[in-house]
Design an enzyme around this catalytic site. Structure first.
Site, PDB file in Angstrom:
ATOM      1  N   ASN A   9       0.858  -1.366  -0.292  1.00  0.00           N
ATOM      2  CA  ASN A   9       0.163   0.376   0.079  1.00  0.00           C
ATOM      3  C   ASN A   9       0.717   0.883   0.038  1.00  0.00           C
ATOM      4  OD1 ASN A   9      -1.541   1.979   0.186  1.00  0.00           O
ATOM      5  ND2 ASN A   9      -1.912   1.100   2.638  1.00  0.00           N
ATOM      6  N   LYS A  11       0.543   4.458   0.166  1.00  0.00           N
ATOM      7  CA  LYS A  11      -0.748   5.649   0.767  1.00  0.00           C
ATOM      8  C   LYS A  11      -0.475   6.733  -1.050  1.00  0.00           C
ATOM      9  CE  LYS A  11      -0.077   2.953   4.629  1.00  0.00           C
ATOM     10  NZ  LYS A  11       0.038   3.475   6.362  1.00  0.00           N
ATOM     11  N   HIS A  98      -9.663   0.644   4.922  1.00  0.00           N
ATOM     12  CA  HIS A  98      -8.192   1.359   5.831  1.00  0.00           C
ATOM     13  C   HIS A  98      -8.667   1.986   7.240  1.00  0.00           C
ATOM     14  CE1 HIS A  98      -3.571   2.236   6.385  1.00  0.00           C
ATOM     15  NE2 HIS A  98      -3.728   1.244   5.987  1.00  0.00           N
ATOM     16  N   GLU A 100      -6.956   4.206   7.542  1.00  0.00           N
ATOM     17  CA  GLU A 100      -6.778   5.746   7.993  1.00  0.00           C
ATOM     18  C   GLU A 100      -8.471   6.314   7.314  1.00  0.00           C
ATOM     19  OE1 GLU A 100      -2.754   5.343   4.879  1.00  0.00           O
ATOM     20  OE2 GLU A 100      -2.545   4.492   7.236  1.00  0.00           O
ATOM     21  N   GLU A 170      -5.021  -5.151  10.746  1.00  0.00           N
ATOM     22  CA  GLU A 170      -4.805  -4.367  11.093  1.00  0.00           C
ATOM     23  C   GLU A 170      -4.584  -3.384  12.285  1.00  0.00           C
ATOM     24  OE1 GLU A 170      -2.041  -2.961   7.105  1.00  0.00           O
ATOM     25  OE2 GLU A 170      -4.225  -1.759   7.548  1.00  0.00           O
ATOM     26  N   GLY A 176       2.610   1.660  11.226  1.00  0.00           N
ATOM     27  CA  GLY A 176       3.438   3.459  10.614  1.00  0.00           C
ATOM     28  C   GLY A 176       4.149   3.396  12.266  1.00  0.00           C
ATOM     29  N   SER A 216       3.197  -2.404  10.567  1.00  0.00           N
ATOM     30  CA  SER A 216       4.706  -2.066  11.011  1.00  0.00           C
ATOM     31  C   SER A 216       5.339  -3.416  10.593  1.00  0.00           C
ATOM     32  CB  SER A 216       4.527  -1.553  12.538  1.00  0.00           C
ATOM     33  OG  SER A 216       5.132  -0.516  12.244  1.00  0.00           O
TER      34      SER A 216
END
Ligand code: PGA
Length: 254
Positions: A9, A11, A98, A100, A170, A176, A216
């Protein structure tokens, strides 16, 4: 048969020139690595989908995916991109839900249900993300949170459609941050998810579903994570931006 998958991904990273370079490098490096039931998916920003799709060599287990889509098929939604437009670029996957998107764009489970439908109607496969926040992990509500995310967004689907999904666990606290769920923590949730699917659909469907871990994941921890019986690969953010790191994670599937 359950597929093993590593998806990158990107992003909101990579201009077109860099994207094409790294894509070609990855394609070269994985030629000998990716076996029969393994697949590599690259999810660049929308505007690179078409260029990357055209670079995919036939006969490789490499596919292109988008990172999101709008739930409607077409219309007056300035700045948005629909699943049918994505499909027309040659992409075959779309990441849906996701964390985010849930956090910064307030995407709810009911909105994600519509997005899953739209991706499936357009002949692509959703990579459907679920996961708890740090607060939910600490107050031990994470099983309920994950159950609710899955139930509300995806359990309206019939089994034939459900079997096309890829799920990605996730944990938000691991994305991250450099914090990874331990292989045991991830396995616990993956097996919980597979049991939910067996209860709702059947054991066969549950056994055949690919469930990825994301958060991560890197060349150092990938092998240990992928060795767990219910972890079928990874959804990779930061480490997918470097060809060597990404390819090392792919090698960890073996
Ligand atoms: P990360 O991101 O690998 O950078 O933690 C994973 C993701 O957001 O899909």
């Amino acid at each position: 048969m359950r597929k093993n998958i590593v998806a990158g991904n990107w992003k909101m990273n990579m201009d077109l020139e860099k994207g094409l370079l790294i894509f070609n490098e990855i394609q070269q490096l994985i030629k000998e690595e990716v076996k029969g039931n393994q697949e590599v998916i690259i999810c660049p920003p929308y505007i690179h989908l078409s260029s990357l799709s055209q670079l995919v060599d036939s006969g490789t287990n490499l596919s292109i995916g988008a990172q999101n889509c709008h739930q409607a098929d077409s219309g007056a939604f300035t700045g948005e991109v629909s699943a049918s437009i994505i499909a027309s670029t040659g992409a075959s996957y779309v990441i849906i839900g996701h964390s985010e998107r849930r956090l910064y764009f307030s995407e709810s489970n009911s909105l994600l249900a519509q997005k899953l439908d739209s991706v499936l109607e357009n002949g692509m496969a959703p990579i459907f993300c679920i996961g708890e926040t740090l607060e939910q992990r600490n107050n031990e509500t994470y099983f309920e949170v994950i159950k609710e995310q899955i139930t509300e967004a995806s359990f309206h689907l019939q089994a034939t459609d459900y079997s096309k999904l890829i799920l990605a666990y996730e944990p938000v606290w691991a994305i991250g941050t450099g914090l990874t769920a331990s292989p045991e923590q991830a396995q616990e949730i993956h097996s919980f998810i597979r049991n939910l699917l067996a209860d709702k659909y059947d054991q066969d469907l549950a056994n055949n579903m690919t469930i990825l871990y994301g958060g991560s994941c890197n060349p150092k921890n990938a092998s240990e994570l992928f060795a767990k019986s219910d972890i079928d690969g990874g959804l990779i953010g930061g480490a997918s931006l470097k060809a060597r790191d990404f390819v090392d994670i792919i090698k960890a599937l073996n």
